[in-house]
Design a protein around this motif. Structure first.
Motif, mmCIF file in Angstrom:
data_model
loop_
_atom_site.group_PDB
_atom_site.id
_atom_site.type_symbol
_atom_site.label_atom_id
_atom_site.label_comp_id
_atom_site.label_asym_id
_atom_site.label_seq_id
_atom_site.Cartn_x
_atom_site.Cartn_y
_atom_site.Cartn_z
ATOM 1 N N UNK A 32 0.851 -1.186 0.000
ATOM 2 C CA UNK A 32 0.000 0.000 0.000
ATOM 3 C C UNK A 32 0.888 1.237 0.000
ATOM 4 N N UNK A 33 0.349 2.327 -0.497
ATOM 5 C CA UNK A 33 1.095 3.577 -0.530
ATOM 6 C C UNK A 33 0.385 4.596 -1.393
ATOM 7 N N UNK B 138 -5.882 -4.045 -7.918
ATOM 8 C CA UNK B 138 -7.321 -3.845 -7.765
ATOM 9 C C UNK B 138 -7.709 -2.418 -8.118
ATOM 10 N N UNK B 139 -8.542 -2.303 -9.137
ATOM 11 C CA UNK B 139 -9.046 -1.002 -9.572
ATOM 12 C C UNK B 139 -10.434 -0.781 -8.953
ATOM 13 N N UNK B 140 -11.193 0.129 -9.541
ATOM 14 C CA UNK B 140 -12.560 0.362 -9.071
ATOM 15 C C UNK B 140 -13.367 -0.923 -9.243
ATOM 16 N N UNK C 58 -1.196 -5.399 -5.225
ATOM 17 C CA UNK C 58 -0.798 -4.022 -5.495
ATOM 18 C C UNK C 58 -2.033 -3.162 -5.245
ATOM 19 N N UNK C 59 -2.120 -2.625 -4.037
ATOM 20 C CA UNK C 59 -3.349 -2.107 -3.429
ATOM 21 C C UNK C 59 -4.181 -3.336 -3.051
ATOM 22 N N UNK D 92 -10.609 -0.086 1.084
ATOM 23 C CA UNK D 92 -11.950 0.079 1.639
ATOM 24 C C UNK D 92 -11.961 0.757 3.002
ATOM 25 N N UNK D 93 -10.764 1.058 3.528
ATOM 26 C CA UNK D 93 -10.683 1.887 4.735
ATOM 27 C C UNK D 93 -9.725 3.060 4.501
#
Length: 294
Positions: A64-65, A92-94, A122-123, A128-129
């Protein structure tokens, strides 16, 4: 380079402003970092091979970043010597319409590593938080019972979501999938430099999105969301590591050491062959040596 110094202690107050985004170990030269990185990658490759052969455990690495923190380059650097047969990267995109028909963890559940595999998110479910906390209207798209207005997305809602994530990770760890969580900590100034670099070089334009500049306006809100998420979800069995990311080489070296230590702890072993197979191999090996004069 003691990676435990970068581990998030859940009970301690967390302020990202007070945590360096650059290498503070000045005694480590570029040559030292490069040599350590190469050595760590070699060991990671060896252990990954054992993990794949053992086929009993799995490793989930969560990166994450903020935008341009270096998640893609980290994956390329750390996994450069690893067999692609046993590694999977998921970005993970939208969420799609199908994914929104399920709870927010469903699509991540579908991409968990198989036995013997390393999977890199990668994400991840942490969006979601994070982005959802900065832009709570995104939660309304999940169509949750009783959540029909942003005002209902309160502190109690987020507290419950942190608990759900902790339970999700604990359940997977108990069933053989270890979880390694790394936050690439970049400064706003360094992010700006990397955006400028992307704009200046045509071959990097594909990386750039106008949304990156728009989201940059919410820097403080994202930092706050990260502080809360890191503190509430850094557990004994799945702690967060905050890695200074302004210096990519230092970040890659440190992350490689963290990944290597996790694999060592997992201690994957080649499966034993039975006595019948060993006797057969010994016999055929001797025959082949004699036949081809090897």
């Amino acid at each position: 380079m003691d990676f435990n110094n970068f581990k998030v202690k859940r009970r301690k107050k967390l302020s990202l402003k007070r945590i360096p985004t650059r290498n503070t170990e000045k005694h480590l030269s570029k040559k030292d970092l490069t040599e350590n990185l190469v050595a760590n990658i070699d060991r990671i490759s060896t252990l990954q091979n054992r993990l794949y052969a053992e086929d009993r455990q799995a490793l989930l690495i969560i990166l994450q970043g903020m935008d341009s923190a270096g998640k893609d380059s980290t994956i390329r650097a750390i996994m450069s010597g690893v067999s692609p047969q046993g590694v999977l990267v998921c970005s993970f995109k939208h969420p799609t319409e199908l994914e929104l028909e399920h709870d927010y963890l469903w699509r991540h559940e579908q991409n968990l590593p198989q036995h013997g595999q390393i999977t890199i998110f990668n994400r991840s479910h942490y969006e979601n938080v994070l982005i959802s906390r900065v832009h709570p209207k995104l939660v309304l798209a999940e169509r949750l019972p009783g959540i029909d207005h942003v005002k209902k997305i309160d502190k109690a809602f987020w507290k419950t979501r942190y608990k759900q994530i902790n339970y999700f990770e604990r359940r997977n760890i108990q069933n053989g999938t270890q979880v390694l969580k790394i936050f690439l900590h970049i400064s706003k100034k360094e992010q700006g430099k990397r955006f400028i670099d992307r704009m200046a070089h045509k071959e990097k334009h594909w990386k750039f999105s106008s949304l990156d500049i728009i989201e940059r306006k919410f820097w403080k809100e994202y930092q706050s969301a990260y502080e809360l998420a890191l503190k509430q979800t850094s557990t004994k069995i799945a702690p967060w590591f905050i890695v200074p990311a302004d210096d990519k080489l230092y970040a890659h070296c440190l992350i490689s050491k963290i990944v290597l230590d996790k694999l060592k702890t997992m201690n994957p072993c080649f499966p034993p062959s039975n006595k019948k197979e060993e006797a057969y191999m010994k016999k055929k090996r001797a025959k082949l040596i004699l036949e081809y004069k090897l």
